[in-house]
Structures are given as structure tokens and as C-alpha cells.
Design an enzyme around this catalytic site. Structure first.
Site, PDB file in Angstrom:
ATOM      1  N   TYR A 174       0.815  -1.214   0.000  1.00 56.78           N
ATOM      2  CA  TYR A 174       0.000   0.000   0.000  1.00 56.78           C
ATOM      3  C   TYR A 174       0.854   1.271   0.000  1.00 56.78           C
ATOM      4  O   TYR A 174       0.335   2.361  -0.235  1.00 56.78           O
ATOM      5  CB  TYR A 174      -0.912   0.042   1.233  1.00 56.78           C
ATOM      6  CG  TYR A 174      -1.905  -1.073   1.376  1.00 56.78           C
ATOM      7  CD1 TYR A 174      -2.142  -1.995   0.361  1.00 56.78           C
ATOM      8  CD2 TYR A 174      -2.618  -1.219   2.565  1.00 56.78           C
ATOM      9  CE1 TYR A 174      -3.059  -3.026   0.523  1.00 56.78           C
ATOM     10  CE2 TYR A 174      -3.539  -2.245   2.734  1.00 56.78           C
ATOM     11  CZ  TYR A 174      -3.741  -3.144   1.714  1.00 56.78           C
ATOM     12  OH  TYR A 174      -4.646  -4.151   1.889  1.00 56.78           O
ATOM     13  N   LEU A 223     -17.965  -3.691   2.477  1.00 50.17           N
ATOM     14  CA  LEU A 223     -19.141  -2.958   1.990  1.00 50.17           C
ATOM     15  C   LEU A 223     -19.284  -3.080   0.482  1.00 50.17           C
ATOM     16  O   LEU A 223     -19.997  -2.302  -0.148  1.00 50.17           O
ATOM     17  CB  LEU A 223     -19.052  -1.486   2.413  1.00 50.17           C
ATOM     18  CG  LEU A 223     -18.935  -1.269   3.924  1.00 50.17           C
ATOM     19  CD1 LEU A 223     -18.824   0.214   4.247  1.00 50.17           C
ATOM     20  CD2 LEU A 223     -20.124  -1.883   4.656  1.00 50.17           C
ATOM     21  N   ILE A 241     -12.851  -4.812   8.037  1.00 49.89           N
ATOM     22  CA  ILE A 241     -11.905  -3.683   7.984  1.00 49.89           C
ATOM     23  C   ILE A 241     -12.323  -2.695   6.885  1.00 49.89           C
ATOM     24  O   ILE A 241     -11.640  -2.558   5.870  1.00 49.89           O
ATOM     25  CB  ILE A 241     -10.452  -4.161   7.785  1.00 49.89           C
ATOM     26  CG1 ILE A 241     -10.343  -5.162   6.620  1.00 49.89           C
ATOM     27  CG2 ILE A 241      -9.916  -4.796   9.063  1.00 49.89           C
ATOM     28  CD1 ILE A 241      -8.904  -5.446   6.201  1.00 49.89           C
ATOM     29  N   ARG A 256     -17.797   9.203   7.563  1.00 50.19           N
ATOM     30  CA  ARG A 256     -18.092   7.806   7.228  1.00 50.19           C
ATOM     31  C   ARG A 256     -17.397   6.857   8.193  1.00 50.19           C
ATOM     32  O   ARG A 256     -17.958   5.820   8.576  1.00 50.19           O
ATOM     33  CB  ARG A 256     -17.667   7.526   5.792  1.00 50.19           C
ATOM     34  CG  ARG A 256     -17.999   6.116   5.294  1.00 50.19           C
ATOM     35  CD  ARG A 256     -19.490   5.802   5.378  1.00 50.19           C
ATOM     36  NE  ARG A 256     -20.301   6.782   4.691  1.00 50.19           N
ATOM     37  CZ  ARG A 256     -20.552   6.787   3.375  1.00 50.19           C
ATOM     38  NH1 ARG A 256     -20.000   5.868   2.606  1.00 50.19           N
ATOM     39  NH2 ARG A 256     -21.348   7.711   2.857  1.00 50.19           N
TER      40      ARG A 256
END
Length: 283
Positions: free
Chosen positions: A51, A193, A231, A239
Site C-alpha cells: 500500500y 461494503l 476492515i 463515514r
């Protein structure tokens, strides 16, 4: 907000069921959002070498600690070994670099994806060695199908405390969940999500309305009620706070079943597994 539950795995490994993910967060956003997530109440932070934000994540943790929002020992910190570093020497070198970049010893070090070479024996042996050297408290996997999950655990002296994989209402994961239970491990859900796809789902909207919650909150609650670690990732403070506000309601068994029924054969969103391996058949 209500204290969040933890999942106890392999002795002293108590992993908070709701974490904050940092995939695709640029360093400035990662630092800002990690510090804010810890202020909100998250106690589980997930990153990875690939990342390119480990140093920023570490800075965000230090910001929160210095502000008095949390103590380091109360944070569960996960990072991952990238697939190019699966040979023994490279794995140990990256484990050292990740700890140095973070400025903290991670609580959990994962293999990011299964690879056919080098051998599982070499890679799992090196992962055990990283733990033995104090470069991580615990070890685990990411994106391993059931067969490879079982094989990896058979080769590891230490418990593999989780397998981090894509999981959300549109993806069935029955076999992998069963495998984790049988191995005394756990499942951590990335993209919980469905990369925002849950927001407009009529079933999730209806269930959410009954509880005064959003579809995203319903989805995260559905995951943690399965003892699945989630996660979610966001670059928005509001949010992040919304995602954390899931500990004051409970879904009924009927609601859980309705959400499970949303799964479909084409539900996978991120399939970067090496062609040498295959996901579990669920259909």
C-alpha cells in the site's frame, strides 16, 4: 460509543472485530484517517507493504497516542508481506522494513496472496521465523482458499490467526468460514461494503430502516455477528464514525438469513489470485 467486541484466537490474540483499513489511501490521508479512526474508537488498523503507506499509518498511530486518545498496547496493528518477498531472506528483510517503517512491531503479519513459488514450506518457515525473531506477535494469511489455508497451517508451527479475504453480502464464503473454524482461526473481511455497492441495496435499506441504521452499518453488523472481522476503508471522517456506530443494535436470525440470500455466483469484486489456485466452489 459502546465498546467493541474482540475475537479471541490462539491464546492471547484478541483481535477487535471492527478495524480500519487503509488500502488505496495516500500517505497524507492514511495518517489523517488512522489518527481520526483511533480517536473515534477503532482499535484495529490494517495496512500492507504494497500500500506504500506504512510510515504514514505509523505516524497516525503516534499522533493518536500523543494526543492521549489511545495507548499503543490497546491497538491491534496488521501488515502484510508482499508476494515478491516470499523467499526466506526477502521475507525477513521485508518484515524488518515494515516494522521500521511503521515504527512499531506489528501485532499480525500476513502473507498477502498465495503463490506457487517459492514453496509453501520455505515461505511458512520464514513467516514462523519472523515471529520467532520478534518481528510480529502473530502470523496469518490473506486471500488463501481453503485447501491452501489448510496446507499452510499444516506447515506452520504457530497458529495462523486469520485469513483476510474479500467478503460481503454478495459473496458466499461458507466453506472458508468452516475451514477457519476447524483450524481454530478466523476470517477477516476486506471490501466488506462491496466497494459501496451495499448502499442502495433494497434489502439492506429495508433492514436498516427497521433499526435506524444505514445499509453499510447493517452490513458491518452482519459480519461481526458471524464473528467475522471487518476492515472497512474510507477517506471521510464522517463515514468512519458511521461505520463504527454498529454496537448498539442486533440483527435477528431472519434478517441475517435475508442478507446471506443476497450472495450470487458473480459476486466477487477483486480476483487477483494466482491461476495456480482456485477459490472454493460455493455454487
Amino acid at each position: 460509543m459502546t465498546d467493541q467486541p474482540v475475537l479471541a484466537v490462539a491464546g492471547d490474540a484478541a483481535i477487535p472485530l471492527l478495524g480500519f483499513g487503509t488500502w488505496m489511501l495516500e500517505p497524507d490521508d492514511a495518517r489523517r484517517m488512522v489518527a481520526e479512526a483511533l480517536r473515534i474508537g477503532y482499535r484495529h488498523i490494517d495496512t500492507a507493504w504494497i500500500y506504500r503507506n506504512e510510515a504514514a499509518v505509523g505516524d497516525g498511530i503516534r499522533d493518536a497516542v500523543e494526543a492521549g486518545h489511545v495507548a499503543r498496547e490497546d491497538i491491534w496493528l496488521t501488515t502484510k508481506i508482499w508476494v515478491d518477498h516470499f523467499h526466506r531472506d526477502a521475507l525477513l528483510k521485508q518484515a524488518e522494513a515494515s516494522a521500521a517503517g511503521l515504527g512499531f512491531t506489528p501485532d499480525l503479519l500476513l502473507l498477502h496472496w498465495p503463490k506457487p513459488t517459492p514453496s509453501f514450506e520455505e515461505t511458512l518457515g520464514a513467516l514462523d521465523e519472523a515471529k520467532d525473531r520478534g518481528l510480529t506477535r502473530t502470523i496469518g494469511l490473506s486471500n488463501f482458499p481453503s485447501a491452501e489455508f489448510r496446507r499452510a497451517q499444516s506447515l506452520s508451527r504457530a497458529r495462523l490467526v486469520t485469513n483476510q479475504v474479500e467478503y460481503h453480502p454478495y459473496l458466499r464464503l461458507t466453506r472458508l468460514l468452516e475451514t477457519a473454524r476447524e483450524l481454530g482461526s478466523s476470517i477477516t473481511a476486506w471490501s466488506p461494503l462491496a466497494q459501496g455497492k451495499v448502499a442502495d441495496d433494497p434489502v439492506l435499506v429495508e433492514i436498516g430502516r427497521a433499526h435506524g441504521k444505514t445499509p453499510g452499518q447493517v452490513t458491518l453488523r452482519w459480519l461481526i455477528q458471524q464473528n467475522v472481522i471487518a476492515i472497512p476503508r474510507t477517506a471521510k471522517e464522517g463515514r468512519a464514525a458511521e461505520n463504527f456506530d454498529i454496537f448498539d443494535f442486533q440483527l435477528t436470525p431472519e434478517e441475517m438469513d435475508r442478507i446471506h440470500a443476497l450472495a450470487r455466483p458473480d459476486g466477487r469484486l477483486g480476483d487477483w489470485i494466482d491461476p495456480a489456485f482456485q477459490w472454493d466452489r460455493e455454487w
